[in-house]
Design an enzyme around this catalytic site. Structure first.
Site, short mmCIF file in Angstrom:
data_model
loop_
_atom_site.label_atom_id
_atom_site.label_comp_id
_atom_site.label_asym_id
_atom_site.label_seq_id
_atom_site.Cartn_x
_atom_site.Cartn_y
_atom_site.Cartn_z
N ILE A 154 0.84 -1.21 0.00
CA ILE A 154 0.00 0.00 0.00
C ILE A 154 0.87 1.25 0.00
O ILE A 154 0.62 2.20 -0.75
CB ILE A 154 -0.96 -0.02 1.21
CG1 ILE A 154 -1.92 -1.22 1.09
CG2 ILE A 154 -1.74 1.29 1.31
CD1 ILE A 154 -2.74 -1.51 2.34
N ASP A 173 11.01 2.54 6.77
CA ASP A 173 10.54 1.16 6.87
C ASP A 173 11.56 0.40 7.68
O ASP A 173 12.77 0.61 7.52
CB ASP A 173 10.38 0.53 5.46
CG ASP A 173 9.53 -0.73 5.49
OD1 ASP A 173 9.90 -1.70 6.19
OD2 ASP A 173 8.48 -0.74 4.81
N CYS A 205 2.31 0.90 7.89
CA CYS A 205 3.01 -0.24 8.48
C CYS A 205 2.01 -1.05 9.31
O CYS A 205 0.94 -0.55 9.65
CB CYS A 205 4.17 0.26 9.36
SG CYS A 205 3.64 1.40 10.64
N PRO A 206 2.35 -2.30 9.64
CA PRO A 206 1.41 -3.09 10.45
C PRO A 206 1.44 -2.64 11.91
O PRO A 206 2.38 -1.96 12.34
CB PRO A 206 1.97 -4.51 10.31
CG PRO A 206 3.41 -4.35 10.00
CD PRO A 206 3.56 -3.05 9.27
N THR A 232 -4.56 5.00 7.62
CA THR A 232 -5.47 4.01 7.01
C THR A 232 -4.98 2.61 7.37
O THR A 232 -5.38 1.65 6.73
CB THR A 232 -5.49 4.14 5.46
OG1 THR A 232 -4.15 4.05 4.98
CG2 THR A 232 -6.14 5.42 5.00
N SER A 233 -4.10 2.52 8.38
CA SER A 233 -3.49 1.22 8.65
C SER A 233 -4.17 0.49 9.81
O SER A 233 -5.00 -0.38 9.59
CB SER A 233 -2.00 1.40 8.89
OG SER A 233 -1.34 0.20 8.63
N ARG A 234 -3.82 0.84 11.04
CA ARG A 234 -4.50 0.28 12.21
C ARG A 234 -4.61 1.39 13.26
O ARG A 234 -3.67 2.17 13.46
CB ARG A 234 -3.73 -0.91 12.79
CG ARG A 234 -3.89 -2.20 11.99
CD ARG A 234 -5.31 -2.79 12.06
NE ARG A 234 -5.45 -4.02 11.32
CZ ARG A 234 -5.86 -4.10 10.05
NH1 ARG A 234 -6.18 -3.01 9.38
NH2 ARG A 234 -5.98 -5.27 9.46
N ASP A 258 -9.01 6.52 8.97
CA ASP A 258 -9.91 5.46 8.51
C ASP A 258 -10.01 4.37 9.57
O ASP A 258 -10.81 3.46 9.48
CB ASP A 258 -9.41 4.86 7.19
CG ASP A 258 -10.38 3.82 6.64
OD1 ASP A 258 -11.58 4.16 6.51
OD2 ASP A 258 -9.97 2.69 6.35
N GLU A 263 -12.02 1.10 17.58
CA GLU A 263 -13.05 1.03 16.52
C GLU A 263 -13.96 -0.19 16.61
O GLU A 263 -15.10 -0.14 16.16
CB GLU A 263 -12.39 1.06 15.13
CG GLU A 263 -11.60 -0.19 14.79
CD GLU A 263 -11.04 -0.13 13.37
OE1 GLU A 263 -10.44 0.89 13.00
OE2 GLU A 263 -11.20 -1.13 12.64
N HIS A 295 -13.23 2.48 8.69
CA HIS A 295 -12.45 1.37 8.13
C HIS A 295 -12.99 0.98 6.76
O HIS A 295 -13.35 -0.17 6.50
CB HIS A 295 -12.46 0.16 9.09
CG HIS A 295 -11.23 -0.68 8.98
ND1 HIS A 295 -10.53 -1.14 10.05
CD2 HIS A 295 -10.56 -1.14 7.88
CE1 HIS A 295 -9.50 -1.86 9.66
NE2 HIS A 295 -9.49 -1.86 8.33
P1 NAD Z 1 2.78 -4.91 3.61
O1 NAD Z 1 3.11 -6.07 4.48
O2 NAD Z 1 2.88 -5.06 2.13
O3 NAD Z 1 3.66 -3.65 4.03
C1 NAD Z 1 3.91 -3.31 5.37
C2 NAD Z 1 5.27 -2.64 5.42
O4 NAD Z 1 5.49 -2.21 6.77
C3 NAD Z 1 6.44 -3.58 5.04
O5 NAD Z 1 7.26 -2.97 4.07
C4 NAD Z 1 7.16 -3.79 6.35
O6 NAD Z 1 8.56 -3.96 6.18
C5 NAD Z 1 6.86 -2.50 7.07
N1 NAD Z 1 7.07 -2.58 8.52
C6 NAD Z 1 7.00 -3.67 9.32
N2 NAD Z 1 7.29 -3.31 10.60
C7 NAD Z 1 7.56 -1.97 10.57
C8 NAD Z 1 7.95 -1.04 11.56
N3 NAD Z 1 8.12 -1.42 12.85
N4 NAD Z 1 8.14 0.24 11.20
C9 NAD Z 1 7.99 0.61 9.90
N5 NAD Z 1 7.62 -0.22 8.92
C10 NAD Z 1 7.42 -1.51 9.25
O7 NAD Z 1 1.31 -4.48 4.05
P2 NAD Z 1 0.27 -3.60 3.20
O8 NAD Z 1 -0.56 -4.51 2.36
O9 NAD Z 1 0.98 -2.46 2.58
O10 NAD Z 1 -0.67 -3.08 4.37
C11 NAD Z 1 -0.19 -2.17 5.34
C12 NAD Z 1 -1.18 -2.09 6.48
O11 NAD Z 1 -2.40 -1.52 5.99
C13 NAD Z 1 -1.62 -3.47 7.03
O12 NAD Z 1 -0.76 -3.88 8.08
C14 NAD Z 1 -3.01 -3.23 7.53
O13 NAD Z 1 -2.94 -2.96 8.91
C15 NAD Z 1 -3.47 -1.95 6.81
N6 NAD Z 1 -4.65 -2.15 5.95
C16 NAD Z 1 -5.73 -1.36 6.14
C17 NAD Z 1 -6.84 -1.48 5.33
C18 NAD Z 1 -8.06 -0.59 5.49
O14 NAD Z 1 -9.13 -0.91 4.95
N7 NAD Z 1 -7.95 0.52 6.18
C19 NAD Z 1 -6.86 -2.46 4.34
C20 NAD Z 1 -5.72 -3.26 4.16
C21 NAD Z 1 -4.61 -3.09 4.97
#
Ligand code: NAD
Length: 344
Positions: A154, A173, A205-206, A232-234, A258, A263, A295
């Site tokens: 993303i 990252d 990031c996760p 938009t992550s968590r 988001d 939530e 979300h």
């Molecule tokens: P991904 O696994 O492709 O990318 C996550 C990136 O975060 C990786 O490059 C990883 O190296 C990096 N990372 C891991 N630990 C880290 C840290 N401590 N500090 C910085 N970076 C770190 O995941 P993605 O598909 O890009 O999704 C990212 C996040 O988006 C997911 O974890 C999920 O929580 C969230 N998400 C939200 C929605 C939504 O509807 N809002 C939908 C899908 C995903």
């Protein structure tokens, strides 16, 4: 194969019914979330299908196993709601690692543009035939610095879109991508540099122990005055109380959320006829420079179709070969490696 599908919304059914029918998988849809009180609904099913706000803790996992359930199929990418370590060796846990990074990245941009160009205000005003422009001044994205935390699927799409706007991109990252490291138009920097130099910060990031409250009082102090925060992550990546304080003190220029730490108590449900019990969320929503969506970033037709297809394929692959590349911890195969985020 019979799967108990928890936290069902009307938009889930068409794609799952269609994909399931192609492979002889039937879904029984439950509106309730999976948790310790509802886990017995899974009795007699081969697997459960869960989403971001279902609770898959040790107690739930043990009860699923006692009832003969063999697989937990997450229909999402993040798995912070699953005790993966506890599940290891007891029950299969599958996920959908990618379904549409575009859906989430484009939603992040939609929220950013809405907030900084006051589109949410303009929509309300013009519907009331109020054509005044007072208080509507925004700013150009062109030439601004965006800090992207997490350059996975993303984050990368988000970066591409930002480049289209002519923005300078800084990235952080924990595991920087090799190809991006050598990219002339992107600079990997430290987290502190992201905070100090960015006009806009977007989180991709996760959620892990390490990233919990990544945006808090301390990090906000380091930020530029007027910084825009996009999450938009968590939800728990952001300390919501610290964010609220930052908005009140004018340190934070806008927030696009988001996701929200608490939530699971509210998002995806209609509370319009109720008194909202969460004062922090209510206060955030009341702010003119805060955009909250519940979300929703994943919710596109393409993503729903991909989620259903991958979930069904995961289940089929596991049942036919007893293996699935989208199984959590499949690659390393040791329980001690199962801390969320470590194995990928
Ligand atoms: P991904 O696994 O492709 O990318 C996550 C990136 O975060 C990786 O490059 C990883 O190296 C990096 N990372 C891991 N630990 C880290 C840290 N401590 N500090 C910085 N970076 C770190 O995941 P993605 O598909 O890009 O999704 C990212 C996040 O988006 C997911 O974890 C999920 O929580 C969230 N998400 C939200 C929605 C939504 O509807 N809002 C939908 C899908 C995903």
């Amino acid at each position: 194969m019979k799967i108990a599908f928890f936290d069902t919304k009307p938009y889930d059914k068409p794609s799952f019914d269609r994909c399931g029918a192609l492979h002889g998988i039937t879904f029984k849809y439950f509106e309730t979330k999976l948790n310790e009180d509802t886990v017995d609904l899974a009795k007699g099913f081969d697997g459960v299908c869960v989403f971001v706000n279902d609770t898959v803790n040790a107690a739930v996992i043990d009860r699923l196993c006692e009832q003969g359930v063999k697989v937990i199929a997450l229909r999402c990418a993040g798995f912070n709601n699953v005790d993966v370590k506890h599940a290891f060796g007891k029950i299969h846990v599958l996920r959908v690692p990618a379904y549409s990074p575009y859906a989430v990245a484009e939603h992040a941009i939609a929220m950013l543009l809405t907030s900084i160009r006051r589109i949410h205000k303009a929509y309300i005003r013009t519907r009331d035939f109020n054509f005044s422009l007072s208080g509507m001044t925004g700013f150009d994205l062109h030439g601004k610095t965006v800090g992207v935390i997490g350059t996975g699927r993303i984050g990368r799409v988000f970066i591409d879109i930002c480049r289209g706007f002519g923005m300078k991109v800084l990235a952080y990252d924990k595991y920087p991508a090799k190809d991006l490291k050598t990219d002339e138009n992107l600079q990997y920097v430290s987290l502190d540099q992201i905070f100090e130099q960015s006009d806009i910060i977007s989180l991709h990031c996760p959620l892990t122990e390490e990233t919990y409250h990544l945006i808090d009082e301390t990090s906000l102090e380091k930020c530029k005055r007027g910084v825009v925060i996009i999450n938009t992550s968590r939800g728990a990546l952001v300390d919501a109380e610290a964010l609220l304080a930052g908005i009140k003190s004018r340190k934070v220029g806008a927030a696009c959320l988001d996701v929200y730490e608490e939530e699971s108590d509210f998002f995806f449900e209609d509370f319009s006829g109720h008194i909202l019990e969460d004062d922090v969320l209510a206060r955030l929503i009341s702010m003119p420079n805060v955009i909250v969506t519940s979300h929703q970033a994943f919710l596109t037709e393409e993503a729903l179709e991909n989620i259903a297809e991958t979930t069904v394929n995961n289940l089929v692959e596991l049942s036919e070969t007893n293996q699935c590349p989208n199984e959590l911890c499949y690659r390393k195969g040791k329980a001690e490696d199962c801390t969320a985020g470590k194995c990928f």
